[in-house]
Design an enzyme around this catalytic site. Structure first.
Site, PDB file in Angstrom:
ATOM      1  N   ASN A   9      24.268  51.596  30.085  1.00  0.00           N
ATOM      2  CA  ASN A   9      24.822  52.830  29.589  1.00  0.00           C
ATOM      3  C   ASN A   9      24.640  52.892  28.269  1.00  0.00           C
ATOM      4  O   ASN A   9      25.743  51.973  27.659  1.00  0.00           O
ATOM      5  CB  ASN A   9      26.105  52.987  30.367  1.00  0.00           C
ATOM      6  CG  ASN A   9      26.864  54.199  29.588  1.00  0.00           C
ATOM      7  OD1 ASN A   9      26.252  55.170  29.133  1.00  0.00           O
ATOM      8  ND2 ASN A   9      28.263  54.290  30.011  1.00  0.00           N
ATOM      9  N   LYS A  11      25.591  55.209  26.361  1.00  0.00           N
ATOM     10  CA  LYS A  11      26.503  55.956  25.564  1.00  0.00           C
ATOM     11  C   LYS A  11      26.037  56.692  24.448  1.00  0.00           C
ATOM     12  O   LYS A  11      24.634  57.234  24.455  1.00  0.00           O
ATOM     13  CB  LYS A  11      27.589  55.212  25.074  1.00  0.00           C
ATOM     14  CG  LYS A  11      28.527  54.431  26.293  1.00  0.00           C
ATOM     15  CD  LYS A  11      29.646  53.661  25.990  1.00  0.00           C
ATOM     16  CE  LYS A  11      29.932  52.902  27.120  1.00  0.00           C
ATOM     17  NZ  LYS A  11      31.401  52.262  27.098  1.00  0.00           N
ATOM     18  N   HIS A  96      32.411  59.277  34.108  1.00  0.00           N
ATOM     19  CA  HIS A  96      32.719  58.067  33.418  1.00  0.00           C
ATOM     20  C   HIS A  96      33.873  58.167  32.642  1.00  0.00           C
ATOM     21  O   HIS A  96      34.480  59.533  32.472  1.00  0.00           O
ATOM     22  CB  HIS A  96      31.690  57.798  32.297  1.00  0.00           C
ATOM     23  CG  HIS A  96      31.954  56.581  31.398  1.00  0.00           C
ATOM     24  ND1 HIS A  96      32.739  56.335  30.720  1.00  0.00           N
ATOM     25  CD2 HIS A  96      31.089  55.338  31.656  1.00  0.00           C
ATOM     26  CE1 HIS A  96      32.635  55.168  30.024  1.00  0.00           C
ATOM     27  NE2 HIS A  96      31.538  54.499  30.806  1.00  0.00           N
ATOM     28  N   GLU A  98      35.203  57.616  29.808  1.00  0.00           N
ATOM     29  CA  GLU A  98      35.113  58.394  28.644  1.00  0.00           C
ATOM     30  C   GLU A  98      35.088  59.771  28.729  1.00  0.00           C
ATOM     31  O   GLU A  98      35.713  60.636  27.918  1.00  0.00           O
ATOM     32  CB  GLU A  98      34.053  57.637  27.742  1.00  0.00           C
ATOM     33  CG  GLU A  98      34.399  56.346  27.235  1.00  0.00           C
ATOM     34  CD  GLU A  98      33.129  55.476  26.873  1.00  0.00           C
ATOM     35  OE1 GLU A  98      32.004  56.077  26.996  1.00  0.00           O
ATOM     36  OE2 GLU A  98      33.572  54.439  26.861  1.00  0.00           O
ATOM     37  N   GLU A 168      35.049  50.905  37.105  1.00  0.00           N
ATOM     38  CA  GLU A 168      35.169  50.364  35.729  1.00  0.00           C
ATOM     39  C   GLU A 168      36.813  50.548  35.473  1.00  0.00           C
ATOM     40  O   GLU A 168      37.067  51.649  35.052  1.00  0.00           O
ATOM     41  CB  GLU A 168      34.412  51.306  34.987  1.00  0.00           C
ATOM     42  CG  GLU A 168      32.951  51.100  35.283  1.00  0.00           C
ATOM     43  CD  GLU A 168      32.062  51.603  33.885  1.00  0.00           C
ATOM     44  OE1 GLU A 168      31.151  50.743  33.565  1.00  0.00           O
ATOM     45  OE2 GLU A 168      32.298  52.654  33.368  1.00  0.00           O
ATOM     46  N   GLY A 174      34.672  48.017  26.849  1.00  0.00           N
ATOM     47  CA  GLY A 174      34.458  48.083  25.174  1.00  0.00           C
ATOM     48  C   GLY A 174      35.711  47.463  24.869  1.00  0.00           C
ATOM     49  O   GLY A 174      35.564  47.278  23.364  1.00  0.00           O
ATOM     50  N   SER A 214      32.930  45.360  30.112  1.00  0.00           N
ATOM     51  CA  SER A 214      32.643  44.103  29.430  1.00  0.00           C
ATOM     52  C   SER A 214      31.773  42.953  29.934  1.00  0.00           C
ATOM     53  O   SER A 214      32.344  41.867  29.867  1.00  0.00           O
ATOM     54  CB  SER A 214      33.827  43.697  28.739  1.00  0.00           C
ATOM     55  OG  SER A 214      34.730  44.472  27.803  1.00  0.00           O
TER      56      SER A 214
HETATM   57  P1  PGA Z   1      30.945  48.100  28.314  1.00  0.00           P
HETATM   58  O1  PGA Z   1      31.090  49.425  28.664  1.00  0.00           O
HETATM   59  O2  PGA Z   1      30.062  47.424  28.837  1.00  0.00           O
HETATM   60  O3  PGA Z   1      30.963  48.056  26.700  1.00  0.00           O
HETATM   61  O4  PGA Z   1      32.353  47.622  28.304  1.00  0.00           O
HETATM   62  C1  PGA Z   1      31.015  49.811  30.277  1.00  0.00           C
HETATM   63  C2  PGA Z   1      30.857  51.283  30.498  1.00  0.00           C
HETATM   64  O5  PGA Z   1      31.446  51.939  29.811  1.00  0.00           O
HETATM   65  O6  PGA Z   1      29.853  51.558  31.245  1.00  0.00           O
END
Ligand code: PGA
Length: 250
Positions: A9, A11, A96, A98, A168, A174, A214
């Site tokens: 992903n 982003k 997601h 976010e 998640e 992140g 992560s």
């Molecule tokens: P990350 O993000 O691996 O940077 O923690 C995962 C995601 O948001 O899908």
């Protein structure tokens, strides 16, 4: 045996030239011995056509990170599932954290998006997960169970078996904090059990449930070898071909 799905992903990262450069490097690193793992990259809208073209003979799938739930209309800035289908998209991320946090995505809109995606051949990756406060209050199973129920509401069993659910935990995205392999597997198993209660055991056995938050080259293998974790949704570590390939080759 369920095949694993390792999905990147990106982003809101990379431009078209960077996406093409990634594809070229990544193809060089891929070997053909991926018997039990499929690979997907979910990129920003502007890169999807170029990425699809660059990866066309590689077997690597391409997906979007969002879609709208109406066919067309006065929805400035939005992209319909038909538009994504025209680009040959394989998957689309829905819900997601976010988007839930910054763009008012709700279980209701996630549910509408899932229904709309099933009018096409684009498969959804539905993201669910609890916040740190919710985990500290030991509400994670209730929160995630309710998201799964609400987001899949009204879908048919054969559709649900095509959904990929990404667990998640928001506190792990992140942040460098990863859920332990036991915590991640426990929730993925709980999601599978919930799907089984709602749509039957056959669907629960088939559905792919990923962990995200992560995931890095150094923890991918322990997470991906757990019984109920069928893949990973990878943010930061999917931006560089050398780290993403290590996760794919976990
Ligand atoms: P990350 O993000 O691996 O940077 O923690 C995962 C995601 O948001 O899908």
């Amino acid at each position: 045996m369920r095949r694993k799905l390792v999905a990147g992903n990106w982003k809101m990262h990379k431009n078209i030239a960077e996406a093409k450069a990634f594809a070229a490097e990544f193809i060089d690193l891929l070997d053909n011995k991926r018997d039990n793992v499929d690979v997907l990259i979910c990129a920003p809208f502007t890169q999807l056509a170029a990425l699809k073209e660059a990866l066309k003979d590689s077997g690597v799938m391409v997906g979007a990170q969002n879609c709208h739930f109406e066919d067309e209309g006065a929805f400035t800035g939005e992209i319909s599932v038909g538009m994504l289908e025209e680009l040959g998209m394989d998957f689309c991320i829905v819900g997601h954290s976010e988007r839930r946090q910054y763009f008012a995505e709700s279980d209701e809109t996630c549910n509408k998006k899932l229904h709309k995606l099933f009018e096409t051949s684009i498969r959804p990756i539905l993201c669910v997960g609890e916040s740190l406060e919710e985990r500290e209050a030991e509400k994670q199973f209730e929160i995630v169970g309710n998201q799964v129920k609400a987001d899949l509401d009204g879908l048919k069993a054969d559709q649900v078996s095509q959904v990929v659910i990404a667990y998640e935990p928001i506190w792990a995205i992140g942040t460098g904090l990863t859920a332990s392999k036991e915590q991640a597997n426990e929730m993925c198993a709980y999601i599978r059990q919930t799907v089984g209660q709602l749509f039957g055991e056959e669907v629960a056995e088939k559905i792919l449930i990923q962990y995200g938050g992560s995931v890095k080259p150094n923890n991918a293998s322990e997470l991906l070898n757990m019984s109920d974790i069928d893949g990973a949704l990878v943010g930061g570590a999917s931006e560089k071909s050398d780290s993403f390939i290590q996760i794919v080759n976990y």
